[in-house]
Write a protein that holds these residues in place. Structure first.
Motif, PDB file in Angstrom:
ATOM      1  N   ARG A  90      -1.089  -1.125-121.585  1.00 31.55           N
ATOM      2  CA  ARG A  90       0.080  -1.719-122.231  1.00 31.55           C
ATOM      3  C   ARG A  90       0.915  -0.640-122.945  1.00 31.55           C
ATOM      4  O   ARG A  90       2.148  -0.663-122.900  1.00 31.55           O
ATOM      5  CB  ARG A  90      -0.344  -2.783-123.250  1.00 31.55           C
ATOM      6  N   ALA A  91       0.232   0.294-123.599  1.00 34.34           N
ATOM      7  CA  ALA A  91       0.948   1.384-124.258  1.00 34.34           C
ATOM      8  C   ALA A  91       1.643   2.270-123.226  1.00 34.34           C
ATOM      9  O   ALA A  91       2.789   2.688-123.408  1.00 34.34           O
ATOM     10  CB  ALA A  91      -0.020   2.216-125.097  1.00 34.34           C
ATOM     11  N   GLN A  92       0.938   2.546-122.137  1.00 39.42           N
ATOM     12  CA  GLN A  92       1.510   3.353-121.057  1.00 39.42           C
ATOM     13  C   GLN A  92       2.760   2.686-120.484  1.00 39.42           C
ATOM     14  O   GLN A  92       3.777   3.351-120.243  1.00 39.42           O
ATOM     15  CB  GLN A  92       0.450   3.536-119.969  1.00 39.42           C
ATOM     16  N   GLU A  93       2.705   1.374-120.274  1.00 39.43           N
ATOM     17  CA  GLU A  93       3.857   0.637-119.749  1.00 39.43           C
ATOM     18  C   GLU A  93       5.069   0.750-120.681  1.00 39.43           C
ATOM     19  O   GLU A  93       6.212   0.755-120.230  1.00 39.43           O
ATOM     20  CB  GLU A  93       3.503  -0.842-119.572  1.00 39.43           C
ATOM     21  N   GLY A 145      -4.203   7.882-118.162  1.00 41.15           N
ATOM     22  CA  GLY A 145      -4.731   8.696-119.254  1.00 41.15           C
ATOM     23  C   GLY A 145      -3.609   9.227-120.134  1.00 41.15           C
ATOM     24  O   GLY A 145      -2.426   9.071-119.851  1.00 41.15           O
ATOM     25  N   GLY A 146      -4.018   9.876-121.212  1.00 41.77           N
ATOM     26  CA  GLY A 146      -3.048  10.547-122.054  1.00 41.77           C
ATOM     27  C   GLY A 146      -2.569   9.784-123.268  1.00 41.77           C
ATOM     28  O   GLY A 146      -1.778  10.316-124.057  1.00 41.77           O
ATOM     29  N   VAL A 147      -3.010   8.535-123.453  1.00 38.56           N
ATOM     30  CA  VAL A 147      -2.619   7.793-124.657  1.00 38.56           C
ATOM     31  C   VAL A 147      -3.593   8.150-125.778  1.00 38.56           C
ATOM     32  O   VAL A 147      -4.803   8.001-125.634  1.00 38.56           O
ATOM     33  CB  VAL A 147      -2.622   6.271-124.426  1.00 38.56           C
ATOM     34  N   ARG A 148      -3.054   8.631-126.867  1.00 35.21           N
ATOM     35  CA  ARG A 148      -3.873   9.055-128.013  1.00 35.21           C
ATOM     36  C   ARG A 148      -3.978   7.900-129.007  1.00 35.21           C
ATOM     37  O   ARG A 148      -2.958   7.330-129.406  1.00 35.21           O
ATOM     38  CB  ARG A 148      -3.237  10.274-128.680  1.00 35.21           C
ATOM     39  N   VAL A 149      -5.185   7.564-129.382  1.00 35.76           N
ATOM     40  CA  VAL A 149      -5.424   6.478-130.329  1.00 35.76           C
ATOM     41  C   VAL A 149      -5.537   7.053-131.735  1.00 35.76           C
ATOM     42  O   VAL A 149      -6.313   7.976-131.985  1.00 35.76           O
ATOM     43  CB  VAL A 149      -6.699   5.696-129.969  1.00 35.76           C
TER      44      VAL A 149
END
Length: 292
Positions: A65-68, A114-118
């Motif tokens: 969802r964040a990537q979208e 990949g690549g979304v930082r939490v």
């Protein structure tokens, strides 16, 4: 600043005061928490099964969802959500073969690349907003208020996932000082509250909470702050049972760290008794930190 925000289930229900105060306090600092569209429950904490890949589907779907949304960062205030989302993000980065299986299973979703930082909200405050900026926003310094930070398990463990030193954390103490209050140290601030034992073993959790709260109070704490809805429930709501087990126990208010921020920022409308067993308002009014 705008940043993608994952509230999680509890902040839409019993911990709505956590969500409300987080949005208000961060808004006062110029940070807009932009809620993800179509987010789902993260699943909370890790499975104890040997093959737990299925448990990663829920958190990874939120990363999709964040990537979208075109986001490379995702912030959350809940310690459980933070731990679950971050562990999943790090795991699929380190194990591309597992990510391939997850993407194949979620065949109606776009592949997660990949690549979304939490991030946890506390990390955002420390590393980007800065505690100096927090201190400058304070309009009602909490001078003389002695507050015990409580970290629990999931903000600090395991190493590589936790946001601070698991043996000697300081991020909540720094925030408390920035708000003008005095942090009270306790050797139990990073120990477990009893977690989900509260469902079937209420007395076990009540005794555990009794120990944590009494230790903080014995060191002069007048209130305790947390970043976990389950910890807050165990430490706050279980005080009813603690009083039944020990009639001499003196109630101790338990607040979310964002509620303490809202109070210092003069955002009284973000505070409410709902979500608290021990109503903090009489105590805060007595200390002239909340208008009657």
């Amino acid at each position: 600043m705008r940043i993608a925000y994952y509230p999680g289930c509890s902040l839409k229900a019993l911990a709505a005061n956590f969500d409300r105060s987080a949005r208000a306090a961060m808004g006062a600092l110029g940070v807009e928490l932009v809620e993800l569209e179509r987010w789902n429950c993260c699943g909370t904490v890790s499975s104890l099964t040997t093959d737990d890949l299925m448990r990663q589907l829920a958190p990874v779907r939120n990363l999709i969802r964040a990537q979208e949304a075109g986001e490379r960062r995702l912030v959350t205030a809940c310690a459980m959500c933070y731990n679950t989302l971050k562990r999943a993000a790090l795991r699929v980065e380190a194990h591309p073969e597992e990510l391939a299986k997850i993407n194949a299973f979620l065949d109606e979703e776009p592949d997660y690349r990949g690549g979304v930082r939490v991030l946890h909200l506390l990390e955002l405050l420390r590393d980007e907003v800065g505690f100096e900026a927090v201190a400058k926003r304070v309009v009602r310094p909490l001078e003389g208020l002695r507050v015990a930070p409580y970290y629990g398990c999931l903000l600090l463990r395991p190493r590589g996932v936790g946001l601070d030193d698991p043996e000697n954390p300081s991020i909540l103490e720094e925030l408390v000082r920035a708000l003008g209050a005095e942090p009270v140290d306790s050797p139990l601030k990073g120990q477990c509250c009893g977690s989900y034992h509260t469902v079937a073993h209420k007395e076990v959790v009540a005794r555990r909470a009794h120990k944590i709260l009494s230790e903080a109070a014995s060191r002069g704490a007048e209130a305790l702050i947390s970043s976990c809805p389950l910890c807050s429930f165990n430490l706050d709501n279980r005080q009813r049972l603690i009083r039944e087990l020990d009639g001499s126990f003196a109630p101790l208010p338990v607040l979310y760290f964002t509620e303490l921020m809202a109070l210092a920022f003069g955002l009284e409308e973000a505070l409410s008794p709902e979500g608290h067993y021990v109503d903090p308002r009489p105590f805060l009014e007595e200390r002239q930190l909340l208008r009657r």
